[in-house]
Design an enzyme around this catalytic site. Structure first.
Site, mmCIF file in Angstrom:
data_model
loop_
_atom_site.group_PDB
_atom_site.id
_atom_site.type_symbol
_atom_site.label_atom_id
_atom_site.label_comp_id
_atom_site.label_asym_id
_atom_site.label_seq_id
_atom_site.Cartn_x
_atom_site.Cartn_y
_atom_site.Cartn_z
ATOM 1 N N ILE B 264 0.849 -1.182 0.000
ATOM 2 C CA ILE B 264 0.000 0.000 0.000
ATOM 3 C C ILE B 264 0.888 1.236 0.000
ATOM 4 O O ILE B 264 1.986 1.221 0.528
ATOM 5 C CB ILE B 264 -0.919 -0.035 1.245
ATOM 6 C CG1 ILE B 264 -1.954 -1.133 1.036
ATOM 7 C CG2 ILE B 264 -1.553 1.307 1.515
ATOM 8 C CD1 ILE B 264 -3.038 -1.153 2.057
ATOM 9 N N GLY B 265 0.409 2.297 -0.627
ATOM 10 C CA GLY B 265 1.168 3.535 -0.581
ATOM 11 C C GLY B 265 1.219 4.166 -1.954
ATOM 12 O O GLY B 265 0.921 3.523 -2.962
ATOM 13 N N GLU B 288 -1.759 -9.021 -1.493
ATOM 14 C CA GLU B 288 -2.551 -8.957 -0.263
ATOM 15 C C GLU B 288 -3.804 -8.133 -0.441
ATOM 16 O O GLU B 288 -4.843 -8.413 0.119
ATOM 17 C CB GLU B 288 -1.761 -8.230 0.834
ATOM 18 C CG GLU B 288 -0.548 -8.886 1.293
ATOM 19 C CD GLU B 288 0.116 -8.041 2.365
ATOM 20 O OE1 GLU B 288 0.702 -8.655 3.251
ATOM 21 O OE2 GLU B 288 0.060 -6.797 2.323
ATOM 22 N N ASN B 378 3.725 1.075 11.421
ATOM 23 C CA ASN B 378 2.520 0.254 11.237
ATOM 24 C C ASN B 378 2.746 -1.215 11.576
ATOM 25 O O ASN B 378 1.898 -1.851 12.189
ATOM 26 C CB ASN B 378 2.029 0.350 9.785
ATOM 27 C CG ASN B 378 1.682 1.765 9.380
ATOM 28 O OD1 ASN B 378 1.246 2.573 10.207
ATOM 29 N ND2 ASN B 378 1.898 2.080 8.120
ATOM 30 N N GLY B 382 2.615 -7.838 5.360
ATOM 31 C CA GLY B 382 2.981 -8.993 4.547
ATOM 32 C C GLY B 382 4.261 -8.793 3.778
ATOM 33 O O GLY B 382 4.623 -9.639 2.962
#
Lengths: 500, 500
Positions: B264-265, B288, B378, B382
């Site tokens: 993510i990002g 994921e 965080n 994964g």
């Protein structure tokens, strides 16, 4: 009597001396050799290469399964043959050159080292030297005491030199299980569902046109040095065996445990020997190396099957095993190292993995490779192949060594090979810390309390307490975190002197 | 219209309010909740638990798939409900408590987090809260926008509270692929041989006797914040796309690449968006999380299949996707996180893994979790499930940030989550370093040259040169290795001032 071992008869014409075979090598070549933890390695050709006159070739990249025996790495290093070495080594002369920056060393997970070859990340292998028990009629090679990366080398190399080792009894035939996953994007499932599952063939396919020389040898593998258990290693083994017994009582494990993997070294050996006395039955191994302790457990009727990539044993054990191989063969399977160390199988079987740490920090990070954060010892080997995917990932070390001048429990590991996320259990002679499910601050208290040497406990507690004042999920004092290692460099001991 | 969603009709009698359901919780309970990267999480019951009067229960251990949305973690933290949290979080209030040592956080590989439960390392789960699309006649639960650890929770929990989310369209039925490996010693092969392989059932088996309450909700998932690509993220994406093109030219990859995983990002998002323009076809994802970029690629006909454990998208994308789900469903599979993140499958498929680093050191170690070596951001999520077993393990980061006061290329990573052995490629906006097959000293030269920000390059080169004088396979100056982080703590910048 080489005729019964060279069953593709035309290859008998390729029989030559190691010295002649060594003339095939040129500067800048990429060379591969069989050999895994000193077993099944080239005994003659690489040594002849190092001794070649007037000067041996230079700038060679040498890839193996794992370590070589017979000081071959040392001879090659001393003759300045090597430019790069991968994926593992244990030689003091080579190590010195690696740490001086004279030889480049690519320290790789043993289970992944074949991938750089079959994915063509490395240049093509010019010559592979492969120790063989038999060359079959179809040209395929039956390995000897290890499989390692040999199947990959045989497939990828332009030329192959075979060393037929006449000293390895023909009864070894049948112990190997050669399975290839294939290459991406068409990799296959590895259908192993127990340490005893056989999925492959008995020999390594080889294009016989690639075999350019055959050398006959009679030298046996370098014997493993097995140190007898001492007070510390026995204490570590005792803690672990007690832990296993408790896990059985809690219903988490059965008396057969789960497939065991054990690294090399006297602690691992002591732990495995400990199973001789405990109330454990029908044990199995899914490991890299089969060592003396495995054969002792087979003899005692405790170990049903040992699967690995090599047999690496002491001289007396070697004689016992290879003079009676038919007796042991039903209990032994030798596989390629990308199968013995495959993430897929290790996780599916729920392996219990026991490896040696150079140092552990208070939060559970493990350094497996670097002395003082900078100097390579041997390499990561297969430790993280197993630790990362095992059911139980156990690391063993002494709490301190060298007259207590080195604490193996430190504030911050000076190099990290196995992260906090992959370390379940740490054991030293003082006790065992079960880190599963714990947060870093919980781990620190447990590791210091159970695993640190008494003379370092106060300093570790002081560090932790002070770091907690600064806060953080993983409290550290960055300016002090590596000061123990720096102090050792300066003072020859990690112990604080009175003046500090 | 809940009748069409509660097909085991007797469970309609269990319909109650979130507030009433929240009364079922007691101090010291172990609580599990569905939810993976803010998708498919508990929208009502956990929030009601945090708001329970006069005081909510204390000392709760909360286990999820991954992060929760709707500031639920923050509400629980602020109400002092939490004792321990695992395996991942992204909440600023909770993060502050974790870093203050007030809440214990077990930062786990997402692919392994179910194991502590089914192996009974953790205490039994008292209550699981599960968001559902449908409860089938047999009591089985069809999840909504994520699967996460829900199948494990449903199996292991004593009691289950179901949140039926009426806002998720029934067309979502059929997107899930629920497969259980079984527990040791009888784990099964995961027979996935392509990102599109379906191996499981459509719903999660549940003993209906365990369902103690059903709550109806209409709240949609928290939308993902998608930042538009900027100059830096576009540059990073550009370097990676050029690299892939070169790999295709070299014959190492095809135009379909291999199954992609993307963290993510905004960098990961920019890279995925970059595939819209490039000459890539029939792409697949084995990841994921399915994010906006995946749906854009599906719309463009570039992406054939996206397999993951959740759909986490922006508000506009959410509306587009869930108002037209039949159109997207053939391209989407949602799996349990121990399948989406399974080592076995990731390695078999040869996944290309792209994750964000907090910092990388000059030898290729990656810190994914800790700011300044101590403060949790965080969690590892994964990232290492993929990086450890991927064909290509890529980490992206900016070379520097915060007005250049932080260099993301440092002499020594202040925390290591992905070791040198698992990092193939590092990319910043300044360039890409392909580390495959390289020794540490080779990597250092390449990383500094290609990936460091200009204003830090000299200092990094000075450090490396000076460290090489001291020698070692991985040269370091232990007393300076973490000095950049210490300097940032003191001066607010890693840049050396003139006086130093």
């Amino acid at each position: 009597m080489y005729e019964e071992r060279i069953r593709r008869t035309e290859l008998s014409q390729k029989i030559t001396s190691a010295e002649n075979a060594a003339l095939l090598f040129r500067d800048n070549m990429v060379v591969a050799s069989s050999g895994f933890t000193k077993a099944g390695d080239s005994k003659a050709v690489l040594k002849a290469l190092a001794a070649r006159t007037p000067v041996p070739p230079r700038n060679i990249t040498l890839i193996t399964g794992a370590s070589l025996g017979h000081n071959t790495d040392g001879a090659l290093a001393a003759a300045q043959v090597l430019h790069k070495r991968m994926p593992f080594q244990v030689d003091p002369v080579l190590r010195q050159q690696i740490n001086a920056g004279e030889v480049l060393f690519t320290d790789q997970h043993l289970g992944e080292s074949a991938e750089l070859i079959h994915e063509k990340i490395l240049p093509r292998i010019d010559i592979a030297v492969i120790e063989a028990l038999i060359i079959e009629e179809d040209g395929s090679i039956v390995p000897t005491t290890s499989v390692g990366n040999t199947a990959t080398f045989a497939e990828a190399a332009d030329k192959i030199i075979v060393e037929i080792n006449m000293s390895v009894p023909l009864s070894v035939y049948g112990v190997h299980d050669i399975f290839r996953t294939g290459v991406w994007p068409d990799r296959q499932i590895i259908p192993i569902t127990g340490a005893d599952t056989r999925i492959g063939r008995r020999s390594i396919p080889v294009d016989p046109e690639k075999i350019v020389a055959v050398v006959l040898t009679t030298t046996t593998d370098s014997p493993a040095q097995i140190n007898a258990p001492d007070e510390k290693t026995s204490a570590i083994a005792g803690h672990l065996l007690t832990f296993f017994s408790h896990e059985i009582q809690k219903g988490r494990l059965q008396r057969s445990l789960r497939p065991l993997q054990s690294g090399i070294g006297k602690v691992a050996n002591a732990v495995m020997e400990g199973f001789l006395d405990g109330d454990f039955h029908h044990l199995t191994m899914y490991s890299e190396v089969i060592q003396d302790s495995a054969f002792n457990l087979i003899d005692a009727g405790k170990l049903d099957i040992a699967s690995a990539s090599s047999i690496t044993v002491s001289q007396p054990c070697y004689e016992r095993v290879f003079n009676n191989f038919e007796r042991y063969k039903p209990h032994i399977i030798l596989r390629p190292q990308d199968i013995s160390n495959a993430a897929e199988v290790i996780r599916r079987l729920g392996v219990i993995s026991i490896n040696t740490a150079i140092e552990c920090d208070i939060y559970g990070h493990v350094n497996s490779t670097h002395i003082g954060g900078t100097a390579m010892m041997n390499g990561i080997g297969g430790s993280n192949d197993f630790a990362r995917n095992a059911y139980l990932s156990i690391f063993v070390t002494q709490s301190s060594s060298k007259a207590n001048s080195i604490s193996h429990i430190v504030p911050m590991a000076s190099h990290v090979d196995n992260t906090e996320h992959d370390v379940d259990i740490i054991v030293t002679e003082t006790g065992l810390a079960d880190l599963r499910g714990l947060a870093p601050r919980e781990r620190a208290r447990l590791i210091i309390s159970n695993c640190a040497h008494a003379s370092y406990k106060d300093e570790l507690n002081n560090y932790f307490t002070e770091a907690c004042r600064s806060g953080g999920h993983t409290p550290h004092l960055l300016q002090e975190a590596l000061s123990w290692h720096a102090r050792f460099q300066q003072n020859g001991t990690m112990l604080k002197t009175v003046h500090e």
